[in-house]
Design a protein around this motif. Structure first.
Motif, PDB file in Angstrom:
ATOM      1  N   ASN A  69      43.181  29.140  80.461  1.00 38.01           N
ATOM      2  CA  ASN A  69      42.864  30.408  79.823  1.00 38.01           C
ATOM      3  C   ASN A  69      42.884  30.222  78.302  1.00 38.01           C
ATOM      4  N   GLU A  70      42.668  31.285  77.577  1.00 38.85           N
ATOM      5  CA  GLU A  70      42.597  31.199  76.119  1.00 38.85           C
ATOM      6  C   GLU A  70      43.896  30.651  75.513  1.00 38.85           C
ATOM      7  N   LYS A  71      45.025  31.059  76.063  1.00 39.34           N
ATOM      8  CA  LYS A  71      46.309  30.579  75.539  1.00 39.34           C
ATOM      9  C   LYS A  71      46.517  29.102  75.845  1.00 39.34           C
ATOM     10  N   SER A  72      46.145  28.663  77.031  1.00 38.04           N
ATOM     11  CA  SER A  72      46.298  27.236  77.348  1.00 38.04           C
ATOM     12  C   SER A  72      45.342  26.395  76.495  1.00 38.04           C
ATOM     13  N   ASP A  73      44.166  26.946  76.158  1.00 42.54           N
ATOM     14  CA  ASP A  73      43.243  26.246  75.254  1.00 42.54           C
ATOM     15  C   ASP A  73      43.911  26.004  73.903  1.00 42.54           C
ATOM     16  N   ALA A  74      44.590  27.034  73.399  1.00 43.82           N
ATOM     17  CA  ALA A  74      45.276  26.898  72.109  1.00 43.82           C
ATOM     18  C   ALA A  74      46.404  25.878  72.206  1.00 43.82           C
ATOM     19  N   LEU A  75      47.144  25.887  73.301  1.00 44.08           N
ATOM     20  CA  LEU A  75      48.239  24.922  73.492  1.00 44.08           C
ATOM     21  C   LEU A  75      47.695  23.496  73.565  1.00 44.08           C
ATOM     22  N   MET A  76      46.600  23.306  74.275  1.00 42.25           N
ATOM     23  CA  MET A  76      45.996  21.976  74.353  1.00 42.25           C
ATOM     24  C   MET A  76      45.511  21.528  72.978  1.00 42.25           C
ATOM     25  N   GLY A  77      44.998  22.446  72.186  1.00 39.82           N
ATOM     26  CA  GLY A  77      44.582  22.114  70.827  1.00 39.82           C
ATOM     27  C   GLY A  77      45.759  21.688  69.966  1.00 39.82           C
ATOM     28  N   TYR A  78      46.872  22.372  70.107  1.00 40.82           N
ATOM     29  CA  TYR A  78      48.102  22.020  69.388  1.00 40.82           C
ATOM     30  C   TYR A  78      48.561  20.618  69.797  1.00 40.82           C
ATOM     31  N   PHE A  79      48.577  20.365  71.097  1.00 38.62           N
ATOM     32  CA  PHE A  79      48.984  19.048  71.608  1.00 38.62           C
ATOM     33  C   PHE A  79      48.053  17.959  71.081  1.00 38.62           C
ATOM     34  N   ARG A  80      46.748  18.186  71.157  1.00 41.97           N
ATOM     35  CA  ARG A  80      45.759  17.215  70.696  1.00 41.97           C
ATOM     36  C   ARG A  80      45.947  16.923  69.201  1.00 41.97           C
ATOM     37  N   THR A  81      46.145  17.958  68.401  1.00 39.27           N
ATOM     38  CA  THR A  81      46.350  17.786  66.967  1.00 39.27           C
ATOM     39  C   THR A  81      47.596  16.947  66.692  1.00 39.27           C
ATOM     40  N   GLY A  82      48.668  17.218  67.410  1.00 35.13           N
ATOM     41  CA  GLY A  82      49.896  16.448  67.239  1.00 35.13           C
ATOM     42  C   GLY A  82      49.735  14.994  67.631  1.00 35.13           C
ATOM     43  N   MET A  83      49.095  14.748  68.756  1.00 35.46           N
ATOM     44  CA  MET A  83      48.889  13.369  69.205  1.00 35.46           C
ATOM     45  C   MET A  83      47.950  12.621  68.267  1.00 35.46           C
ATOM     46  N   GLU A  84      46.903  13.278  67.782  1.00 38.76           N
ATOM     47  CA  GLU A  84      45.994  12.619  66.844  1.00 38.76           C
ATOM     48  C   GLU A  84      46.705  12.307  65.528  1.00 38.76           C
ATOM     49  N   GLY A  85      47.641  13.156  65.113  1.00 42.02           N
ATOM     50  CA  GLY A  85      48.440  12.873  63.925  1.00 42.02           C
ATOM     51  C   GLY A  85      49.314  11.647  64.124  1.00 42.02           C
ATOM     52  N   LEU A  86      49.930  11.538  65.301  1.00 40.98           N
ATOM     53  CA  LEU A  86      50.722  10.339  65.610  1.00 40.98           C
ATOM     54  C   LEU A  86      49.843   9.091  65.611  1.00 40.98           C
ATOM     55  N   ALA A  87      48.654   9.222  66.176  1.00 36.74           N
ATOM     56  CA  ALA A  87      47.739   8.066  66.243  1.00 36.74           C
ATOM     57  C   ALA A  87      47.297   7.624  64.845  1.00 36.74           C
ATOM     58  N   ARG A  88      47.072   8.569  63.938  1.00 39.17           N
ATOM     59  CA  ARG A  88      46.692   8.207  62.574  1.00 39.17           C
ATOM     60  C   ARG A  88      47.849   7.533  61.833  1.00 39.17           C
ATOM     61  N   THR A  89      49.046   8.041  62.063  1.00 39.82           N
ATOM     62  CA  THR A  89      50.217   7.524  61.365  1.00 39.82           C
ATOM     63  C   THR A  89      50.704   6.208  61.957  1.00 39.82           C
ATOM     64  N   TYR A  90      50.595   6.074  63.263  1.00 39.34           N
ATOM     65  CA  TYR A  90      51.088   4.882  63.974  1.00 39.34           C
ATOM     66  C   TYR A  90      49.985   4.291  64.854  1.00 39.34           C
ATOM     67  N   PRO A  91      48.910   3.788  64.256  1.00 42.68           N
ATOM     68  CA  PRO A  91      47.779   3.299  65.052  1.00 42.68           C
ATOM     69  C   PRO A  91      48.120   2.089  65.926  1.00 42.68           C
TER      70      PRO A  91
END
Length: 106
Positions: A69-91
């Motif tokens: 649903n719309e809320k789970s979409d936002a949560l997945m976006g938050y998770f994706r943003t966090g994981m992509e930040g980790l990947a940029r910092t710790y490739p």
């Protein structure tokens, strides 16, 4: 190496461990994953029996399927943003693979 595959806004598969002496990376990824799992039910209102989820040491798979649903979409976006930040910092320790449903191997 932690490999996280995100398909659309409904499927996450994450497996592996961070490189030796990178416990902080593993802790960060685990924290993001735990928050996602807990928030899907508590914030998005999707009950456990409507989620395909598998968790064990070094492995997480979530498939929200038609329950997304719309809320789970936002949560997945938050998770994706966090994981992509980790990947940029710790490739050397984290890789994030984003796929559309059409490109998915799942």
């Amino acid at each position: 190496m932690i490999v996280c595959e995100i398909v659309g806004n409904t499927i996450v598969t994450m497996e592996g461990h961070a490189a030796p002496n990178s416990e902080i990376v593993c802790a960060g990824a685990s924290c993001l994953a735990s928050a996602l799992v807990e928030s899907i039910e508590l914030v998005a209102g999707i009950p456990d029996d409507k989620i395909d989820i598998e968790i064990y040491d070094g492995f997480l798979h979530i498939d929200l399927g038609e329950s997304a649903n719309e809320k789970s979409d936002a949560l997945m976006g938050y998770f994706r943003t966090g994981m992509e930040g980790l990947a940029r910092t710790y490739p050397e320790s984290v890789v994030v693979i984003r796929r559309s449903y059409e490109d998915s191997k799942l």
